[in-house]
Design an enzyme around this catalytic site. Sequence first.
Site, PDB file in Angstrom:
ATOM      1  CE  LYS A   1      -8.021  -3.659  -3.934  1.00  0.00           C
ATOM      2  NZ  LYS A   1      -8.235  -4.583  -2.802  1.00  0.00           N
TER       3      LYS A   1
HETATM    4  C1  LIG Z   1      -7.168  -5.215  -2.117  1.00  0.00           C
HETATM    5  C2  LIG Z   1      -7.473  -5.731  -0.778  1.00  0.00           C
HETATM    6  C3  LIG Z   1      -6.459  -6.046   0.141  1.00  0.00           C
HETATM    7  C4  LIG Z   1      -4.982  -5.959  -0.206  1.00  0.00           C
HETATM    8  O1  LIG Z   1      -4.541  -4.650  -0.420  1.00  0.00           O
HETATM    9  P1  LIG Z   1      -3.126  -4.368  -1.127  1.00  0.00           P
HETATM   10  O2  LIG Z   1      -3.052  -2.893  -1.247  1.00  0.00           O
HETATM   11  O3  LIG Z   1      -3.196  -5.056  -2.462  1.00  0.00           O
HETATM   12  O4  LIG Z   1      -2.074  -4.929  -0.279  1.00  0.00           O
HETATM   13  C5  LIG Z   1      -6.828  -6.464   1.406  1.00  0.00           C
HETATM   14  N1  LIG Z   1      -8.122  -6.603   1.755  1.00  0.00           N
HETATM   15  C6  LIG Z   1      -9.125  -6.309   0.897  1.00  0.00           C
HETATM   16  C7  LIG Z   1     -10.539  -6.498   1.328  1.00  0.00           C
HETATM   17  C8  LIG Z   1      -8.846  -5.858  -0.392  1.00  0.00           C
HETATM   18  O5  LIG Z   1      -9.857  -5.585  -1.237  1.00  0.00           O
END
Ligand SMILES: *Cc1c(COP(=O)(O)O)cnc(C)c1O
Length: 466
Positions: free
Chosen positions: A112
């Site tokens: 993120k």
């Molecule tokens: C947010 C997240 C996901 C999922 O991502 P999306 O874009 O919501 O599909 C997967 N793995 C981790 C570690 C995350 O923080």
Amino acid sequence: MRYISTRGEAPALGFEDVLLTGLAPDGGLYVPESLPHFSLEEIRGWRGLSYSELAFNVMYPFVEGAIPEHDFRKMLDETYGVFAHKAVAPLVQLDTNEWVMELFRGPTLAFKDFALQLLGRLLDYVLAARDQHVVIMGATSGDTGSAAIEGCRRCEHVDIFILHPYERVSEVQRRQMTTVQGDNIHNIAVRGNFDDCQRMVKESFGNQSFLGGKTQLAAVNSINWARIMAQIVYYFQASLALGGPDRSMAFSVPTGNFGDIFAGYLARKMGLPVSQLVIATNRNDILHRFMSGNKYEQHKLEHTLSPSMDIMVSSNFERLLFDLHGRDGAAVRELLENAAKGPVSIADYRWKHARKLFDSDAVDDRTTCDTIREVYEQNEYLLDPHTAIGVRAARNCRRDPAVPMITLGTAHPAKFPDAIAAAGLSIKPQLPAHMADLFEREERYTVLDNDVTAVQEFIAGHWKNA
Ligand SMILES: *Cc1c(COP(=O)(O)O)cnc(C)c1O
């Protein structure tokens, strides 16, 4: 570039407004009116670029007109310059044609960071130009909160208030949020659960009168278009590193809200040769059930070893449904209004089209642990539980062993020591050097009762010009 709503009734907006708006007033999500398309020759010409130069080429068409070239380049250099690996998104090989792209080298060790580090800078830039201020309010059960806080740390025109359930997030996750110093950063521990936190955020967005009209709320949740945009870049990066665009790639993506994998779908539409996209879910598998049986139906939330993928509905899936319905906003609106009441299906030929675009798999906790152990035994390489789900789905769904299969590594294993222990491994994953003193850093947060008025009064009294 103009952006339109997936429900067809909100006016089209430019990039700056989309950045600040979040959900469209008709309840839809914003998508670009049209996508840029790059020829193979153009993409080939990007070989050897740094991550931030590549990011500029991929993203500039989306922000053109809103942000001058020079300023955008500077923002990208700053954003990706703080990552703890020069390649920003390095690739690790597991086997012949099998790779993990490590997206966890940013400040909070989760993918993120790619989007939220940029989003903070974009917001501050646009707000400065407009002489405006916003309060970001969000609820977190762990990961997103720390990435959002890091992303807003240097913002002068943003105060951020993140609610987390008191004593219900892991110590690493809490410390990642509460040890970030800054006058504009406010952590609130609510004596309640995650749903209580979310309800308070929703209620506050619905009625912002507690702010006295002096500032306004903004959201940085995963439906924000700018977050998707930033995630398109690393698909190009991985492909170029492995011989693309002259050969096709396959990607497996651990999925919750369908943001990350939707970015991969866009990369392909923008001209990148991608032969397979695998949706990898945990037992919260609404997407896998839809892909296998054309039934879109909410089930109860399950708590798993991969908490960042624990969702009941996948908010960004609406953006795909919009394309599957020939960009007919009225059809999407009707479908999703029905989906709120019970299970829905889409026309068979549309569903068959979706199945051509994506493969899918659901992986339970036990198989997640088996995969962590298996890969450790094969490679002495430690996967976090989310990435492990991606690797397992990649191995299960793979169509052509001659095509490189790249799993998106979404988090650092040190953030999920419980899953590593559950996998029966006695090693303790270490935090990387730049985080090694996390447990000694000073924490700052305020504990409040499970009461929306108390939370709103705290926000009203603590933002910058309060
Ligand atoms: C947010 C997240 C996901 C999922 O991502 P999306 O874009 O919501 O599909 C997967 N793995 C981790 C570690 C995350 O923080």
